[in-house]
Write a protein that holds these residues in place. Structure first.
Motif, mmCIF file in Angstrom:
data_model
loop_
_atom_site.group_PDB
_atom_site.id
_atom_site.type_symbol
_atom_site.label_atom_id
_atom_site.label_comp_id
_atom_site.label_asym_id
_atom_site.label_seq_id
_atom_site.Cartn_x
_atom_site.Cartn_y
_atom_site.Cartn_z
ATOM 1 N N GLU A 85 0.719 -1.077 -0.006
ATOM 2 C CA GLU A 85 0.030 -0.086 -0.063
ATOM 3 C C GLU A 85 0.924 1.175 -0.018
ATOM 4 O OE1 GLU A 85 -3.288 0.125 -0.437
ATOM 5 O OE2 GLU A 85 -3.218 -1.822 -0.791
ATOM 6 N N SER A 86 2.097 1.140 0.771
ATOM 7 C CA SER A 86 2.830 2.407 0.756
ATOM 8 C C SER A 86 3.486 2.661 -0.532
ATOM 9 C CB SER A 86 4.005 2.019 1.563
ATOM 10 O OG SER A 86 4.855 3.086 1.861
ATOM 11 N N LEU A 87 3.881 1.605 -1.385
ATOM 12 C CA LEU A 87 4.293 1.607 -2.776
ATOM 13 C C LEU A 87 3.210 2.417 -3.665
ATOM 14 C CD1 LEU A 87 6.598 1.261 -4.687
ATOM 15 C CD2 LEU A 87 5.907 -1.280 -5.192
ATOM 16 N N ALA A 88 1.954 1.836 -3.613
ATOM 17 C CA ALA A 88 0.775 2.141 -4.403
ATOM 18 C C ALA A 88 0.411 3.521 -4.169
ATOM 19 C CB ALA A 88 -0.375 1.401 -4.095
ATOM 20 N N ALA A 89 0.705 3.994 -2.865
ATOM 21 C CA ALA A 89 0.382 5.547 -2.624
ATOM 22 C C ALA A 89 1.772 6.454 -3.027
ATOM 23 C CB ALA A 89 0.109 5.619 -1.122
ATOM 24 N N PHE A 90 2.719 5.993 -3.156
ATOM 25 C CA PHE A 90 3.727 6.811 -3.584
ATOM 26 C C PHE A 90 3.335 7.883 -4.737
ATOM 27 C CE2 PHE A 90 7.908 7.922 -5.663
ATOM 28 C CZ PHE A 90 8.806 8.116 -4.331
ATOM 29 N N ALA A 112 1.986 -3.330 -7.480
ATOM 30 C CA ALA A 112 1.523 -1.998 -6.807
ATOM 31 C C ALA A 112 2.212 -0.806 -7.340
ATOM 32 C CB ALA A 112 1.870 -1.869 -5.235
ATOM 33 N N CYS A 113 3.301 -1.239 -8.515
ATOM 34 C CA CYS A 113 3.768 0.306 -9.156
ATOM 35 C C CYS A 113 3.037 0.442 -10.222
ATOM 36 C CB CYS A 113 5.268 -0.337 -9.924
ATOM 37 S SG CYS A 113 6.580 -0.596 -8.533
ATOM 38 N N ASP A 114 3.215 1.784 -10.672
ATOM 39 C CA ASP A 114 2.389 2.308 -11.948
ATOM 40 C C ASP A 114 2.714 1.677 -13.055
ATOM 41 O OD1 ASP A 114 1.352 4.440 -10.346
ATOM 42 O OD2 ASP A 114 3.228 5.336 -10.393
ATOM 43 N N LEU A 115 4.062 1.270 -13.383
ATOM 44 C CA LEU A 115 4.304 0.613 -14.403
ATOM 45 C C LEU A 115 5.144 -0.514 -14.123
ATOM 46 C CD1 LEU A 115 5.084 3.973 -16.459
ATOM 47 C CD2 LEU A 115 3.095 2.613 -17.017
ATOM 48 N N ARG A 116 5.232 -1.562 -15.439
ATOM 49 C CA ARG A 116 6.286 -2.732 -15.199
ATOM 50 C C ARG A 116 6.907 -3.007 -16.637
ATOM 51 N NH1 ARG A 116 2.258 -2.323 -12.171
ATOM 52 N NH2 ARG A 116 0.910 -2.146 -14.144
ATOM 53 N N PHE A 117 8.259 -3.081 -16.651
ATOM 54 C CA PHE A 117 8.953 -3.293 -17.910
ATOM 55 C C PHE A 117 9.528 -4.504 -17.258
ATOM 56 C CE2 PHE A 117 9.622 1.246 -19.792
ATOM 57 C CZ PHE A 117 8.220 1.364 -19.985
#
Length: 257
Positions: A85-90, A112-117
């Protein structure tokens, strides 16, 4: 080497590295606990405009360190959810750079990250069914929002791993890069993100996460910021814009869900 989270900041990009080589970068209780305060520090740093999460060496994260589940599995899950949740709220753009295994708790962090490569050859799995664990509601909703109900059920019901090609087709990742090209692409794309308006990015992140109630808030920030005037002037003058509005100096924008 002790399991830990490493971090550095270069050219406005903060990089957080999961390091636990003895167990393919599996997350210990201490690592889960250390992530939220680290993210708070990086969010408050005006020199940070983008965050990259990756794993040391040839793998991203093979999940939670199973040995940490023996004593108190519910407490271990609580720590994992707090970190997720902390990562999603960054409040700034986040990108997971993935290679090797992205499994269990690793997939939870990546989602939880915005993007994934991802690099070709990366394997993905959401594996609580192999351990009899109830996957957290927040993580389940986040997974469904990325891949849809059918693929989320396939992953959660079976615990089977999928390859990078299927992950791309289902929306679990945004780009798949040939072997050896992931780091260069991440560096290139984060430079692009760091050059863009934080105001636009922060508002878009909240709206994409369902915070339509914040429209008036962001309209007011837009009027105050000067970013729009600078963007238009830069376009007309054929020069790169110099955006000045910062999440770090304006306060945390709100929780992402």
């Amino acid at each position: 080497m002790e399991p830990q989270l490493l971090h550095s900041v270069t050219d406005s990009v903060a990089t957080v590295v999961i390091r636990h080589p003895a167990k393919r970068n599996a997350m210990t209780a201490g690592m889960w606990s250390s992530l939220p305060p680290l993210l708070d520090t990086l969010a408050a740093d005006p020199g940070v405009r983008v965050l990259v999460l990756t794993g040391e060496g040839a793998t991203f994260c093979a999940g939670a360190d199973i040995s940490t589940l023996q004593g108190s599995p519910l407490e271990a899950q609580r720590l994992a959810v707090a970190a997720e949740e902390s990562l999603a709220a960054f409040p700034k753009p986040t990108l997971a750079a993935l290679r090797g295994h992205c499994v269990g708790g690793g997939a939870q962090l990546a989602a939880a990250c915005d993007l994934r490569f991802a690099e070709e050859g990366t394997r993905f799995g959401v594996t609580p069914a192999k351990l009899g664990i109830v996957y957290p509601a927040s993580a389940t909703r986040r997974l469904v929002s990325l891949v849809g109900p059918a693929t989320a059920k396939y992953l959660l019901f079976s615990g089977e791993l999928i390859d990078a090609g299927r992950a791309l087709r289902t929306g679990l990742v945004d780009e798949v890069l040939p072997q050896g090209e992931l780091d260069a692409r991440v560096a290139e794309f984060t430079r692009i993100l760091a050059s863009r308006s934080q105001l636009t990015q922060a508002a878009a992140k909240e709206f994409a996460n369902g915070r339509a109630d914040r429209d008036a808030h962001w309209s007011e920030r837009s009027r105050e910021s000067g970013d729009t005037a600078e963007g238009v002037a830069a376009f007309l003058e054929r020069r790169p814009p110099r955006f000045t509005w910062s999440v770090s100096t304006s306060g945390r924008s709100g929780s992402a869900t």
